[in-house]
Design an enzyme around this catalytic site. Structure first.
Site, short mmCIF file in Angstrom:
data_model
loop_
_atom_site.label_atom_id
_atom_site.label_comp_id
_atom_site.label_asym_id
_atom_site.label_seq_id
_atom_site.Cartn_x
_atom_site.Cartn_y
_atom_site.Cartn_z
N ASP A 1 0.82 -1.29 -0.25
CA ASP A 1 -0.07 -0.14 -0.09
C ASP A 1 0.79 1.40 0.03
OD1 ASP A 1 -1.30 2.25 1.74
OD2 ASP A 1 -2.97 0.80 0.91
N THR B 1 -3.16 5.68 -4.15
CA THR B 1 -1.98 6.30 -3.32
C THR B 1 -0.75 6.04 -4.03
OG1 THR B 1 -2.02 4.29 -2.13
CG2 THR B 1 -2.98 6.30 -1.13
N THR B 2 -0.70 5.07 -4.79
CA THR B 2 0.67 4.80 -5.55
C THR B 2 0.74 5.57 -6.89
OG1 THR B 2 0.75 2.46 -4.69
CG2 THR B 2 2.19 2.81 -6.20
N ASP C 1 -9.30 0.44 1.99
CA ASP C 1 -9.44 1.16 0.77
C ASP C 1 -10.49 0.45 -0.04
OD1 ASP C 1 -6.94 2.09 1.12
OD2 ASP C 1 -5.62 0.73 -0.07
#
Length: 557
Positions: free
Chosen positions: A60, A93-94, A393
């Protein structure tokens, strides 16, 4: 005469600015490269050693960057991007870090050619507007009541996570939890507050398949007097309090001067009567369960257990709010203000169960719960922590769809479509902004390129084939299958992304890139730490000796 000097000063200043911008670009690129390998279903995991000595194994993006301790201010601001993305939409988020890093990387060439950062930022903002317009064009409206579509969407979003291997389990938990707590505010607006009304309770032991969403709440508490009070009540009448059921103490230190011995007995009698009155006001409404956030004295416990009422004390405020939402009770601040409408009758069962070594209280089988608890079981704490991160998520994605039911294709198809659209539009842009605009279009290809790299396929061949499919803005739903690296139709494979997540990713990445490009100087405002013992202790007075008198320097008058 002085013109050349001015030009020289100006070029030196610009060169200094360029150095700072390049340093920012390198720092941002370094952060992007750290988590680049964690994008997609075939991504690598990172093992992090936290400051406390604990080990975290995750892919994550936000969880990884949260543990990093970086010195460069630009790198720190990149980490903030990931946190913002996680708070706003809970996913991507990545992607946001990879995209922002690529946007800054392609801007480096223009900084070298002495393009002014404002020009680059103007082109980027224009590209962002056109990218959002392209997103709107390919977005597809869905029905939130169609569970199969919702399930496939949430599955495609958590397919890149560690728990993707457990199939429908996490997706089912996320959809059940978010649909339970959804509240219609009218005019098609729906509020889904994950933080307030969904509690994730991690209990080590059992199998992951034992995890479930409770139609109610659970918390780590037992009744006050286990032997005297009932641990199982069907259809309980619940009263929730926000006040102590104890004798009232003085605000400050109170001194009472007693003259006669009888006065002491009167004082004790008054305390007893006070607590008896409190309990009488509560028992008037015939409750089965009394829960308070504050303390509960032994005497009050006696009166309640005598009346056959179970009691729980010192409950957290958030848990009390969840019980109120689940059972339909109202939290009361003073027992004398209690009304019949404040009593919660919506719960079907109150039960205290022992799981492992600890007791947990369950208030379940509620009629219309607007709060719930997700009970997670698993082999170890590390596994449970990772499952919880993935579940958060998944719930965020489900919430986004409930709020804004629009889908866009996943697997890099959206980015390729946006890139092809921007490349087409760049030919109609006049002036110097054309080139940074075109570079922004190329930067969007970083996401599908990274997906292809993480699959282990031939990146150049795959990207060339994908660009051919997307030429002239056609085949908007063609992207890369993250498992095999093959070029497939996303509709057939059911690989989708939420519109909110994609739009937020583009906005955050481009706005952050613009902000970092416009920094031309970094000024440190941190004081240097004194060496230990240098200024902390006053130096000892020096005793002058006879020989030192000859060495003194006499100042002239």
């Amino acid at each position: 005469m002085h013109a050349p000097v001015l030009v020289l000063k100006d070029s030196v200043k610009r060169e200094q600015g360029n150095k700072v911008q390049h340093a920012n670009i390198y720092a941002s690129k370094a952060v992007a490269d750290i988590i680049r390998t964690t994008l997609g279903p075939r991504s690598m995991l990172k093992m992090l050693l936290s400051a406390t000595g604990g080990i975290v194994v995750t892919n994550d993006g936000n969880a990884i960057l949260r543990e990093l301790d970086l010195a460069h201010p630009a790198a720190k601001s990149m980490i903030e991007l990931s946190r913002t993305q996680d708070e706003e939409v809970g996913d991507g988020t990545t992607s946001v870090i990879v995209l922002a890093g690529e946007m800054l990387h392609v801007a480096g060439a223009f900084i070298d050619k002495n393009y002014h950062p404002t020009v680059i930022c103007r082109a980027y903002n224009r590209a962002l507007e056109d990218a959002i317009a392209a997103l709107d064009k390919i977005a597809m409206q869905i029905d939130v009541n169609d569970r199969a579509t919702m399930l496939s969407l949430v599955k495609s979003c958590i397919g890149t996570k560690f728990t993707g291997q457990f199939g429908d389990l996490i997706a089912d938990l996320a959809i059940d939890a978010t649909t339970t707590i959804g509240v219609d505010l009218g005019q098609g607006v729906r509020e889904v507050d994950i933080k307030k009304y969904i509690k994730v309770e991690k209990v080590p032991g059992g199998q992951l398949e034992d995890s479930k969403v409770l139609k109610g709440v659970m918390f780590n508490k037992d009744v006050v007097a286990p032997g005297k009070m009932k641990r199982r009540i069907v259809n309980p009448r619940i009263i929730l309090l926000d006040c102590p059921l104890e004798y009232k103490k003085g605000e400050n230190q109170t001194n009472a001067e007693l003259v006669k011995e009888d006065d002491w007995e009167v004082l004790l009698k008054m305390e007893e009567e006070f607590i008896q009155n409190l309990c009488a006001q509560i028992l008037k409404f015939k409750p089965d369960l009394v829960i308070t956030e504050k303390g509960l004295s032994d005497l009050a416990c006696h009166y309640l257990s005598k009346a056959g009422v179970s009691a729980i004390r010192r409950l957290r405020k958030m848990d009390n709010n969840r019980i109120a939402k689940a059972s339909g009770a109202v939290i009361v601040n003073r027992p004398d203000e209690l009304q019949e409408s404040d009593v919660g009758v919506g719960a079907g069962l109150f039960e205290v169960r022992k799981i492992g070594d600890e007791f947990f209280a369950f208030i379940v089988d509620c009629k219309e719960p607007k709060a719930c608890t997700v009970l997670l079981r698993g082999a170890s704490k590390d596994l449970l922590n990772e499952v919880e991160r993935n579940l958060q998520d998944a719930m965020s994605v489900a919430r986004n769809i409930l709020k804004n039911p629009k889908l866009v294709p996943g697997g890099g198809a959206t980015e390729m479509t946006v890139s092809a659209t921007l490349k087409q539009k760049s030919s109609s842009i006049e002036g110097i902004e054309k080139w940074p605009y075109e570079a922004a279009a190329v930067a969007f290809e970083a996401i599908p390129r990274t997906l292809a790299q993480n699959c282990g396929v031939n990146v150049i061949r795959t990207m060339t084939a994908l660009q051919g499919k997307h030429a002239n803005g056609e085949n908007a739903w063609v992207g890369i299958d993250g498992n095999t690296g093959a070029i497939v139709d996303m509709k057939e494979k059911k690989i989708w992304d939420a519109y909110n997540v994609k739009a937020q990713t583009f906005k955050t990445a481009i706005e952050a890139a613009c902000m970092l490009l416009r920094i031309d100087d970094i000024v440190s405002g941190i004081k240097k730490k004194q060496a230990p013992g240098s200024g902390a202790t006053p130096s000892k007075p020096k005793v002058e000796e006879e020989g030192d008198a000859d060495n003194e320097q006499v100042l002239p008058e």
